[in-house]
Motif scaffolding. Sequence first.
Motif, PDB file in Angstrom:
ATOM      1  N   THR A  31      15.027 -19.410   1.607  1.00  0.00           N
ATOM      2  CA  THR A  31      15.936 -18.793   1.446  1.00  0.00           C
ATOM      3  C   THR A  31      14.529 -16.800   0.516  1.00  0.00           C
ATOM      4  N   SER A  32      14.637 -16.153   0.806  1.00  0.00           N
ATOM      5  CA  SER A  32      13.709 -15.298  -0.274  1.00  0.00           C
ATOM      6  C   SER A  32      14.171 -13.928  -0.917  1.00  0.00           C
ATOM      7  N   VAL A  33      13.155 -13.748  -1.622  1.00  0.00           N
ATOM      8  CA  VAL A  33      13.988 -12.669  -2.383  1.00  0.00           C
ATOM      9  C   VAL A  33      13.562 -11.509  -2.732  1.00  0.00           C
ATOM     10  N   VAL A  34      13.434 -10.415  -2.984  1.00  0.00           N
ATOM     11  CA  VAL A  34      12.230  -8.981  -3.487  1.00  0.00           C
ATOM     12  C   VAL A  34      12.197  -8.724  -4.710  1.00  0.00           C
ATOM     13  N   SER A  35      11.454  -8.768  -5.650  1.00  0.00           N
ATOM     14  CA  SER A  35      11.874  -8.599  -7.009  1.00  0.00           C
ATOM     15  C   SER A  35      10.449  -7.568  -7.806  1.00  0.00           C
ATOM     16  N   THR A  36      11.094  -6.885  -8.102  1.00  0.00           N
ATOM     17  CA  THR A  36      10.590  -5.409  -8.965  1.00  0.00           C
ATOM     18  C   THR A  36       8.899  -5.722  -7.627  1.00  0.00           C
ATOM     19  N   ASP A  37       7.686  -6.038  -8.137  1.00  0.00           N
ATOM     20  CA  ASP A  37       6.526  -5.746  -7.382  1.00  0.00           C
ATOM     21  C   ASP A  37       6.356  -6.487  -6.842  1.00  0.00           C
ATOM     22  N   ARG A  38       7.177  -8.116  -6.157  1.00  0.00           N
ATOM     23  CA  ARG A  38       6.750  -8.709  -5.611  1.00  0.00           C
ATOM     24  C   ARG A  38       7.450  -9.360  -5.074  1.00  0.00           C
ATOM     25  N   ILE A  39       6.958 -10.917  -4.261  1.00  0.00           N
ATOM     26  CA  ILE A  39       8.257 -11.121  -3.212  1.00  0.00           C
ATOM     27  C   ILE A  39       8.319 -12.566  -3.878  1.00  0.00           C
ATOM     28  N   VAL A  40       9.500 -13.674  -3.105  1.00  0.00           N
ATOM     29  CA  VAL A  40       9.510 -14.605  -3.885  1.00  0.00           C
ATOM     30  C   VAL A  40      10.167 -15.191  -2.634  1.00  0.00           C
ATOM     31  N   ALA A  41       9.686 -16.523  -2.657  1.00  0.00           N
ATOM     32  CA  ALA A  41      10.153 -17.367  -1.247  1.00  0.00           C
ATOM     33  C   ALA A  41      10.207 -18.720  -1.293  1.00  0.00           C
ATOM     34  N   ALA A  42      11.062 -19.598  -1.046  1.00  0.00           N
ATOM     35  CA  ALA A  42      10.939 -20.392  -1.160  1.00  0.00           C
ATOM     36  C   ALA A  42      11.118 -21.451   0.337  1.00  0.00           C
ATOM     37  N   VAL A  43       9.641 -21.731   0.438  1.00  0.00           N
ATOM     38  CA  VAL A  43       8.830 -22.256   2.099  1.00  0.00           C
ATOM     39  C   VAL A  43       9.035 -23.825   1.724  1.00  0.00           C
ATOM     40  N   GLY A  44      10.155 -24.472   3.202  1.00  0.00           N
ATOM     41  CA  GLY A  44       9.762 -25.528   3.636  1.00  0.00           C
ATOM     42  C   GLY A  44       8.703 -26.240   4.730  1.00  0.00           C
ATOM     43  N   SER A  45       8.337 -27.130   4.746  1.00  0.00           N
ATOM     44  CA  SER A  45       6.906 -27.635   6.216  1.00  0.00           C
ATOM     45  C   SER A  45       7.192 -29.168   6.104  1.00  0.00           C
ATOM     46  N   GLY A  46       7.188 -29.149   8.113  1.00  0.00           N
ATOM     47  CA  GLY A  46       7.055 -30.332   8.527  1.00  0.00           C
ATOM     48  C   GLY A  46       8.489 -31.144   8.724  1.00  0.00           C
ATOM     49  N   TYR A  47       8.551 -32.187   9.303  1.00  0.00           N
ATOM     50  CA  TYR A  47       9.728 -32.782   9.745  1.00  0.00           C
ATOM     51  C   TYR A  47       9.446 -34.218   8.785  1.00  0.00           C
ATOM     52  N   PRO A  48      11.070 -34.506   8.975  1.00  0.00           N
ATOM     53  CA  PRO A  48      11.967 -34.646   9.963  1.00  0.00           C
ATOM     54  C   PRO A  48      13.154 -33.541   9.045  1.00  0.00           C
ATOM     55  N   ASP A  49      12.629 -32.939   8.392  1.00  0.00           N
ATOM     56  CA  ASP A  49      13.683 -31.950   7.483  1.00  0.00           C
ATOM     57  C   ASP A  49      12.751 -31.004   5.650  1.00  0.00           C
ATOM     58  N   PRO A  50      12.613 -30.137   6.822  1.00  0.00           N
ATOM     59  CA  PRO A  50      11.202 -28.989   5.636  1.00  0.00           C
ATOM     60  C   PRO A  50      12.162 -28.776   4.530  1.00  0.00           C
ATOM     61  N   SER A  51      13.355 -29.389   4.825  1.00  0.00           N
ATOM     62  CA  SER A  51      14.305 -29.029   2.777  1.00  0.00           C
ATOM     63  C   SER A  51      14.058 -29.688   2.240  1.00  0.00           C
ATOM     64  N   ASP A  52      13.074 -31.015   2.423  1.00  0.00           N
ATOM     65  CA  ASP A  52      12.523 -31.555   1.109  1.00  0.00           C
ATOM     66  C   ASP A  52      11.419 -31.469   1.298  1.00  0.00           C
ATOM     67  N   ASP A  53      10.964 -31.119   0.923  1.00  0.00           N
ATOM     68  CA  ASP A  53       8.979 -30.407   1.448  1.00  0.00           C
ATOM     69  C   ASP A  53       8.991 -28.796   0.794  1.00  0.00           C
ATOM     70  N   GLN A  54       9.471 -29.206  -0.370  1.00  0.00           N
ATOM     71  CA  GLN A  54       9.903 -27.331  -0.558  1.00  0.00           C
ATOM     72  C   GLN A  54       8.672 -26.976  -1.249  1.00  0.00           C
ATOM     73  N   SER A  55       7.821 -25.685  -1.239  1.00  0.00           N
ATOM     74  CA  SER A  55       7.058 -24.499  -2.435  1.00  0.00           C
ATOM     75  C   SER A  55       7.745 -23.819  -2.232  1.00  0.00           C
TER      76      SER A  55
END
Length: 391
Positions: A31-55
């Motif tokens: 998921t991601s949003v635009v806030s004033t002067d920046r973008i904020v994004a939640a990003v997952g990576s890797g298998y088997p489930d990227p949502s278990d390793d989010q930054s």
Amino acid sequence: GGELLLFSPDVEQWTVTALDEAFGPEAMLATSVVSTDRIVAAVGSGYPDPSDDQSIWVGFPVAGTAAPVTAAPTFDEHWPVPEAVMGGPTLAWERVLELDDGAFDRMLATDSGIWAIGENRGRPNRVWHSADGVDWARLDTDALLGEGAVVSELVEGGPGLMAVGSVPAPSGSTREAVAWTSADGLEWTASPIGYTFSEPEQPFGVSELMITAIAAGPEGAVFAAMPWMGIDYSLLEPNVAAALPAGLRDYATGMGVMIDPWRIGVSVGPFEVFSEAVADLDVDQDLFAAYGQGTSGGMEDSLFFASDDFVTWRQVDEWAGGGGPPMTIVATGDGYLAATSGWGDSSLYESADGLSWAETELTAGPGMIHWFGVEGERLLVAGWQDGRVIV
């Protein structure tokens, strides 16, 4: 792999970010949003489930124009990114938070900061807040919204914020749908929606009021939902991991594995590389027998609710779209606009009060509509047409 994140400061010039290049191999945007002067994004990576390793990453626009991106690494060569989307600012990305406990499912940017809700999977979850997208605080959801609260959606509207979810009913066997409103996110007022759904009785069961579309304006709100009942795999996962060959244990949960009461299979890409009967594996057979008893479930028909004061809620008796839920809803100066999905096309509906809906049309727009937004006096529509994403 191959996902793209598109950003525009003006809905005219766009910056295309290839996730693999910005965030690392096998990155997936949650998921991601635009806030004033920046973008904020939640990003997952890797298998088997990227949502278990989010930054959580923050993208800051910097001087200069972003370099053209003609194709992502795995993008279909027949559909290059059109030149019309180029010309946006260069983005500098910074990782600000490792989510070791849970994952973000939704984010919302408001004047009071950025709000996020964690994945719930039918279980109580957490609400997060950040003033700038860099420093985050996890709020005590039980204290703010009630013990055992599940927050399914969070939107801007009414006094400031509105959340929709559920809390355990006093009987303990059902959950009650609830809407909460708040001016600042620190003190919330609960309003019962007047709908209850069953807690699962079978082993491994989880139930949830899935919000398929929601919109809120200054005076009221509408949302569509589906009661959902499914399975909690968490008790099975350690057994599955131990039963797999060592080289496949990283795939033991999430996307790479198929678990049912009778068979366990592992796929890598399009290829199934492991398949064995549960009876032939060293797993807890009693546990899988109980799992087999709890695999029934699924979604019920779509429900529609509306309120003109955020306090009293009414169920829409006859949604003009029939049994299919809307894919997206937006609050406009004239009421609400909703779109349902179809075979390559979308049907559009409008309502002044959220209760009575009638089919309508746009003078222009994509054939398949996925999202509505309002920016000032402009209605934004994103969708799919002739093999391309159209805004």
